[in-house]
Design an enzyme around this catalytic site. Structure first.
Site, PDB file in Angstrom:
ATOM      1  N   CYS A 111       0.800  -1.222   0.000  1.00  0.00           N
ATOM      2  CA  CYS A 111       0.000   0.000   0.000  1.00  0.00           C
ATOM      3  C   CYS A 111       0.834   1.274   0.000  1.00  0.00           C
ATOM      4  O   CYS A 111       0.505   2.238  -0.699  1.00  0.00           O
ATOM      5  CB  CYS A 111      -0.978  -0.007   1.166  1.00  0.00           C
ATOM      6  SG  CYS A 111      -0.217   0.137   2.805  1.00  0.00           S
ATOM      7  N   HIS A 157      -2.891   1.423   6.763  1.00  0.00           N
ATOM      8  CA  HIS A 157      -3.118   1.431   5.319  1.00  0.00           C
ATOM      9  C   HIS A 157      -2.827   2.841   4.813  1.00  0.00           C
ATOM     10  O   HIS A 157      -3.172   3.826   5.452  1.00  0.00           O
ATOM     11  CB  HIS A 157      -4.547   1.016   4.981  1.00  0.00           C
ATOM     12  CG  HIS A 157      -4.833   1.027   3.514  1.00  0.00           C
ATOM     13  ND1 HIS A 157      -4.002   0.422   2.599  1.00  0.00           N
ATOM     14  CD2 HIS A 157      -5.842   1.581   2.789  1.00  0.00           C
ATOM     15  CE1 HIS A 157      -4.485   0.589   1.387  1.00  0.00           C
ATOM     16  NE2 HIS A 157      -5.599   1.303   1.472  1.00  0.00           N
ATOM     17  N   ASP A 217      -7.322   5.837  -3.858  1.00  0.00           N
ATOM     18  CA  ASP A 217      -6.539   4.713  -3.333  1.00  0.00           C
ATOM     19  C   ASP A 217      -6.219   3.759  -4.480  1.00  0.00           C
ATOM     20  O   ASP A 217      -7.121   3.223  -5.128  1.00  0.00           O
ATOM     21  CB  ASP A 217      -7.341   3.986  -2.251  1.00  0.00           C
ATOM     22  CG  ASP A 217      -6.505   2.981  -1.471  1.00  0.00           C
ATOM     23  OD1 ASP A 217      -5.361   2.711  -1.884  1.00  0.00           O
ATOM     24  OD2 ASP A 217      -6.995   2.463  -0.448  1.00  0.00           O
TER      25      ASP A 217
END
Length: 838
Positions: free
Chosen positions: A407, A470, A493
């Site tokens: 991530c 995250h 994202d």
């Protein structure tokens, strides 16, 4: 007697003298002659003596001082005569030069006159175009792009839309407004056309008037210096982003009243970006000081770890490095189906396209995600420290996805792409970030009882998870497709988690809507809301028909949400941040959620639940709770202790049974790697308003061979609480924590000159009772010449690792030097230092 003597004539024998009247007379007395002879003799003697003295002076040796004096006098006289000669020659040369200049001037005037006569009979032609790159790029905040500093035959102009830039046209004759016209022709994309807005024709306004509307192209005449004409071009505030080609047509009215055209094609493209400095651009940011961070800063950090022990990983975004902008434009075109149109103008569609193309799941994007721990056929996600390495490798391999990313790597690459094209962007880390898989905006944990009656997590029936952390991105824009209240920061994202519109992408989701729980607007609001503010619902599965709701945890997710401080500088804070440190990253938690437990926060949760596909209803709290005792981060390789309390919030006593603790090593995504141990604990009776503390020791030998990368742990504590009327409550506490890794200490000069070579001394301590193997060192920094990875020898157990490396500064400014040390046992040991390059 003599007086009376008769005078007689006799010749003159020298006996005369001169009286005062010049009349000679005879000397009356002989003695006068004697006196004259004596005087003459004396005079002759004096003259003889004087001659002898002069002769003796000439023969006498002269002193050095006298000779030097005479020599200096002779030299001065010689110099004076030489200066007089040179002055005379100079004056003659100046007169000659003046005559030559005058002659040349007359000849030039004659040539110009003849040239004008000939020019009036031929059309205007363009010899060259000066893009005026230094001045334009400085005015447009694009002078950091290395593309603008390449050799003259390779450099390109980079400008921002909605703002005028200037071109200097080199003509073969003076521009005459009465007879000449200039037409600019801009094109972009493979099949440009005026209908699609990719083929623009502009006639230069000779009156020099400013644009009448910010959404229209405009060109005007700024100035003229003989055969050089300066033209100002204003792209519209909604101009398509990308590379534009320029053709210029010079039109001339000939004596026969015909119009002749001469075409000129510019050899280099004009790169047009978004413009957050322009009030009419959709990405305009009123506080332009923040743009030093969110657009112009190419050095920063991403945050990892757990909410109680945060780690910073220094990152070189490198959006200005040669070749990066070209790759970013190529990615945009690829993500949007290689069609250039309005979607290349709208930051909403561009941001969504970026979140899709940075992962490779369904569109041959940049990065392959891998959370397995096996990276032998690629690069470990922990090894990356530079976005340009990833993007340029993707370009060199002709669009083959780069292996591997997680991530924070996805987020860092998104930051690079957005800042390169002019979209304000920041990397954001959410600690205890939830992953909701069913659109319920809640996280559902399912438990079952084993043969001994203990509750255990049923991982086959639990699809939702909570990540230790995250990392995603926020981009700044006005949402013209929504209400004004949703302008500003939007979440996107690129980490492939859930499908949106049949592809792996996420956002842009307005942060303001996330805070209030308004999950009915675009894009992907329920998923993002669940990440930061979902309730955790615990279920006991008995059979297919019986599911027991064991209560909820309303404060479990979105514990902290951090970003780098927007100071426009490299990251300078500590790499390891504990809850007791005063310095911390920029806390943006309040942007996403109201204070936990407040009326506004609960209302936001209810709003989100009403918009979700599954409604869980109200939850009844338990009166016996499990609370973890917070501790500072424990070092990998050392023993540590887990402490927790059982707290009875009711006035009545409670019987606690089936109390036990489970410890697992896990990946930061919540996926379990190994079970470390299961420890039953004795039951007890808790009096009203009382609590009891428990401690469980964990030895390094228990977990070292089971630890996952980033050393994340999960502890599950559960028990059964007996109440009145044979009622029972099941209580469960799930907590994540991370073992701390050592940081690399860097000792190097704090300042240097550009091009100077520096020595960096690196060291850290291996706390493990075993050697560190398969070691590799990575070095980087935007302001330093690139160094390839350096393989390292194994680091013995409980020992210090030291190394000295040489690096060279390549640009002026405050620069960030970073290192990452990877090993099989403990990856991602990092360090950083700042150097002021002059």
């Amino acid at each position: 007697h003599r007086r009376n003597r008769t005078s007689m004539y006799s010749p003159y024998s020298g006996g005369y003298s001169m009286d005062r009247y010049g009349v000679g007379r005879h000397r009356p007395y002989p003695w006068m002659r004697d006196l004259e002879e004596m005087a003459a003799s004396s005079r002759r003697r004096r003259e003889r003596v004087a001659r002898q003295r002069e002769d003796s002076e000439e023969r006498r040796p002269r002193s050095v001082k006298e000779e030097d004096k005479e020599k200096r006098e002779r030299e001065r006289e010689k110099k004076r005569k030489e200066e007089e000669r040179l002055e005379k020659e100079k004056k003659e040369a100046e007169e000659l030069l003046e005559k030559m200049k005058e002659k040349e001037r007359r000849e030039k005037e004659e040539r110009e006159r003849l040239e004008k006569e000939r020019a009036s009979k031929r059309p205007l032609s363009i010899k060259d175009v000066d893009m005026n790159i230094p001045d334009n790029c400085k005015a447009h905040h694009t002078d950091k792009f290395e593309l603008t500093h390449l050799p003259e035959d390779k450099r390109e102009l980079v400008v921002r839309r909605g703002q005028e830039f200037s071109l200097i046209l080199k003509l073969d004759q003076e521009y005459d407004k009465a007879k000449h016209d200039l037409v600019l022709h801009f094109t972009t994309g493979p099949n440009s056309s005026p209908i699609a807005g990719t083929d623009i024709t502009l006639t230069v306004d000779e009156n020099g008037r400013a644009p009448t509307h910010p959404e229209n192209w405009h060109a005007r005449l700024i100035g003229q210096n003989k055969t050089d004409v300066t033209v100002g071009v204003s792209p519209p505030c909604n101009c398509f982003v990308g590379e534009w080609s320029l053709f210029i047509s010079a039109q001339s009215k000939m004596p026969d009243k015909n119009v002749q055209k001469e075409e000129f094609e510019c050899s280099s493209d004009i790169n047009i970006l978004l413009n957050p400095w322009c009030k009419d651009d959709q990405v305009y940011m009123k506080d332009t000081n923040l743009l030093e961070e969110y657009v112009l800063n190419d050095q920063g950090a991403v945050f990892q770890g757990s909410s109680d022990h945060i780690g910073a990983k220094v990152w070189n975004f490198a959006q200005f490095e040669e070749g990066v902008l070209e790759v970013c434009f190529s990615l945009l075109r690829k993500s949007l189906g290689y069609k250039v149109g309005p979607h290349m103008s709208n930051p909403v569609t561009m941001a969504r396209a970026i979140s899709a193309i940075v992962n490779s799941n369904d569109d041959d994007g940049v990065l392959v995600g891998n959370w397995s721990g096996d990276y032998d056929d690629g690069t470990s996600p922990t090894a990356w420290i530079n976005s340009s390495d990833i993007l340029l490798q993707y370009s060199r391999n002709k669009g083959e996805a780069v292996r591997y990313g997680q991530c924070w790597v996805f987020s860092a690459v998104v930051t690079t792409v957005c800042r390169a094209i002019g979209l304000p962007c920041k990397s954001v880390t959410c600690f205890d970030s939830a992953h909701d898989t069913d659109g319920s905006t809640t996280i559902d944990y399912v438990f079952t009882r084993n043969a001994d009656g203990y509750l255990k997590r049923d991982r086959d029936r639990t699809d939702d998870s909570i990540w230790n952390f995250h990392v995603w991105n926020e981009v700044w824009m006005a949402r013209k497709d929504l209400k004004n209240e949703y302008d500003g920061w939007q979440v996107i994202d690129a980490t492939p988690q859930e499908i949106s519109d049949d592809i792996f992408c996420c956002g842009p989701a307005p942060v303001a809507a996330i805070k209030t729980g308004n999950c009915k607007i675009l894009y992907d609001l329920p998923f993002v809301f669940a990440e930061v503010n979902s309730d955790v619902i615990r279920w006991e599965y008995v059979n297919k028909l019986t599911w027991i709701n064991m209560g909820s945890d309303t404060k479990r997710t979105g514990a902290k949400i951090f970003s780098k401080n927007p100071d426009g500088k490299p990251y300078t804070d500590s790499l390891t941040i504990s809850r007791w440190q005063k310095s911390s990253p920029h806390d943006v938690t309040s942007d996403y959620k109201f204070p936990e437990g407040s009326r506004e926060e609960r209302r936001a949760v209810d709003n989100a639940a009403q918009a979700s596909r599954v409604f869980r209803g109200k939850q009844t709290p338990n009166d016996v709770k499990i609370e973890m005792v917070e501790k500072d981060g424990m070092m990998v390789g050392e023993d540590f202790t887990i402490e927790f309390r059982l707290v009875n919030t009711s006035q009545k006593k409670r019987e606690v049974s089936s109390l036990h603790l489970e410890l697992y090593s896990k990946f930061y995504t919540g996926e379990i790697k190994s079970k470390i141990f299961f420890k039953p604990l004795p039951g007890l009776t808790l009096e009203g308003k009382k609590d009891k503390t428990f401690s469980v020791d964990v030895k390094s030998k228990d977990y070292l061979d089971k630890i996952a990368e980033q050393a994340n742990m999960e502890v599950i504590i559960s028990a059964t609480v007996a109440k009145e009327n044979n009622n029972k409550d099941n209580i469960v506490k799930v907590d994540n924590f991370r073992l701390r890794r050592a940081d690399i200490e860097i000792k190097m000069p704090t300042s240097c000159k550009k091009g100077e070579e520096l020595t960096a001394h690196l060291n850290f301590k291996n706390h493990l009772p075993v050697p560190m193997t398969k070691c590799v060192l990575y070095l980087g920094g935007a302001g330093f010449e690139k160094i390839e990875k350096i393989p390292q020898k194994d680091v013995p157990a409980k020992s210090d690792w030291k190394l000295s490396v040489k690096v060279k500064a390549k640009r002026v400014g405050l620069e960030q030097f970073s290192v990452t040390f990877d090993s099989q046992e403990v990856p991602d040991i990092t360090g950083r230092a700042e150097v002021q390059v002059k």
